[in-house]
Design an enzyme around this catalytic site. Structure first.
Site, PDB file in Angstrom:
ATOM      1  N   ASP A  69       0.855  -1.182   0.000  1.00 59.15           N
ATOM      2  CA  ASP A  69       0.000   0.000   0.000  1.00 59.15           C
ATOM      3  C   ASP A  69       0.895   1.238   0.000  1.00 59.15           C
ATOM      4  OD1 ASP A  69      -2.565   1.417   0.423  1.00 59.15           O
ATOM      5  OD2 ASP A  69      -1.701   1.938   2.357  1.00 59.15           O
ATOM      6  N   GLU A 119      -1.318  -1.035  -5.905  1.00 60.13           N
ATOM      7  CA  GLU A 119      -2.543  -0.410  -6.362  1.00 60.13           C
ATOM      8  C   GLU A 119      -2.248   0.198  -7.739  1.00 60.13           C
ATOM      9  OE1 GLU A 119      -5.004   3.467  -4.686  1.00 60.13           O
ATOM     10  OE2 GLU A 119      -3.601   2.380  -3.439  1.00 60.13           O
ATOM     11  N   CYS A 178     -12.230  -5.840   5.661  1.00 56.79           N
ATOM     12  CA  CYS A 178     -11.480  -6.483   6.740  1.00 56.79           C
ATOM     13  C   CYS A 178     -10.653  -7.617   6.131  1.00 56.79           C
ATOM     14  CB  CYS A 178     -12.438  -7.035   7.793  1.00 56.79           C
ATOM     15  SG  CYS A 178     -11.612  -8.021   9.056  1.00 56.79           S
ATOM     16  N   CYS A 213     -12.906 -13.315   6.968  1.00 55.04           N
ATOM     17  CA  CYS A 213     -13.926 -12.303   7.284  1.00 55.04           C
ATOM     18  C   CYS A 213     -14.374 -11.512   6.055  1.00 55.04           C
ATOM     19  CB  CYS A 213     -13.438 -11.346   8.380  1.00 55.04           C
ATOM     20  SG  CYS A 213     -14.653 -10.062   8.777  1.00 55.04           S
ATOM     21  N   CYS A 226     -12.646  -3.770  12.434  1.00 54.01           N
ATOM     22  CA  CYS A 226     -13.746  -4.458  11.754  1.00 54.01           C
ATOM     23  C   CYS A 226     -15.011  -4.362  12.611  1.00 54.01           C
ATOM     24  CB  CYS A 226     -13.373  -5.911  11.505  1.00 54.01           C
ATOM     25  SG  CYS A 226     -14.718  -6.866  10.786  1.00 54.01           S
ATOM     26  N   ASP A 277      -3.262   1.054   6.968  1.00 52.21           N
ATOM     27  CA  ASP A 277      -2.439   0.857   5.761  1.00 52.21           C
ATOM     28  C   ASP A 277      -2.009  -0.606   5.639  1.00 52.21           C
ATOM     29  OD1 ASP A 277      -2.634   3.524   5.297  1.00 52.21           O
ATOM     30  OD2 ASP A 277      -0.678   4.013   6.164  1.00 52.21           O
TER      31      ASP A 277
HETATM   32 ZN    ZN Z   1     -13.553  -8.703  10.115  1.00 52.67          ZN
END
Ligand code: ZN
Length: 277
Positions: A65, A150, A200, A205, A220, A230
């Site tokens: 990132d 990215e 998350c 998850c 989260c 980050d």
């Molecule tokens: Zn989560």
């Protein structure tokens, strides 16, 4: 006309340290003049082992990132690299000094502008060079076969208020990483980063909500997992490449995301480093 070319006495932290060694064959050189300063571009050649196909089929991804504030780069393995605020500060200082000198308008002020300009250019290029080196080192140390960034087009959109300098810095950083990674047979890939800062990244998850993130902190809202935001984004960026490989059916179902103390496979299963084959 013949001129002598002198390399630095202290090569630490300069590109000479990496590229002026005996194992590199020096090829053609060209002389360039830019803003009153001469630059000698020397091409160097090195034979590298091509990466084998089997290895890339079982790809291990390092997610990265990039940021215009705080840390310049954060990896999915939890490395926090470079200080973007410091980089911006140095740039502002340089702009301020240049502005003052321009107002002076004398010939000597003009010469000083040229010299602080090339000094800043050297310093910033070196700073980015170090950061890219640290990113590639992190990939090598974690046995990664690919680095995911990215997409630059999306970065530009996300940081549309960023300066030309910051946009240049991102591009420069990715370019540096690309050619350094190539030496180790590591691929560099771009991913679409949509929602990578809201999702998350913990195990299976994947809960995505804009309120998950509050500045540097990610928490989260589903299971309460807390991470540096980050770091969370870096894991999602890497994860996206793993998923992309899986969906594109490139026989990479065994692809994994490199994390701090192990890897996460495409099904969201974590495997600690000690058990990695
Ligand atoms: Zn989560």
């Amino acid at each position: 006309m013949t001129a002598e070319y002198v390399t630095p006495v202290n090569e630490d932290g300069t590109s000479f340290e990496d590229y002026w060694t005996d194992e590199l064959e020096k090829a053609e050189a060209t002389l360039h003049k830019r803003d009153g300063t001469y630059y000698l571009h020397v091409a160097v050649k090195k034979d590298v082992e091509p990466s084998c196909d089997e290895e890339t089929e079982n790809g291990v991804v390092l997610g990265v990132d990039l940021n215009v504030g705080g840390y310049v780069a954060v990896t999915s393995t939890g490395a926090f690299i470079g200080n973007a605020d410091y980089l911006n500060h140095r740039r502002d200082e340089y702009e301020r000094r240049r502005g003052n000198l321009q107002q002076t308008g004398t010939r000597s002020a003009h010469l000083t502008i040229n010299s602080i300009g090339s000094r800043f250019a050297r310093w910033s290029a070196d700073y980015l060079h170090r950061i890219s080196k640290a990113i590639v080192r992190e990939a090598v140390e974690n046995d990664c076969t690919a680095i995911a960034f990215e997409n630059l087009k999306h970065i530009r959109k996300r940081i549309s208020n960023a300066s030309k300098f910051q946009q240049w810095a991102f591009k420069e950083l990715q370019r540096h990483v690309e050619y350094k990674a190539e030496e180790y047979g590591i691929d560099v890939n771009d991913v679409n980063p949509a929602y990578t800062s809201q999702r998350c990244s913990h195990g299976e998850c994947g809960f995505t909500h804009e309120d998950n993130r509050d500045g540097d902190e990610f928490e989260c809202l589903k299971w309460g997992k807390r991470l540096h935001s980050d770091y969370n984004a870096a894991r999602n960026i890497g994860w996206r490449l793993v998923q992309h490989w899986l969906k594109s059916g490139a026989g990479r179902a065994t692809s994994q995301l490199a994390l701090k103390s192990g890897t996460l496979n495409a099904n969201g299963r974590f495997r600690p480093t000690a058990l990695r084959s």
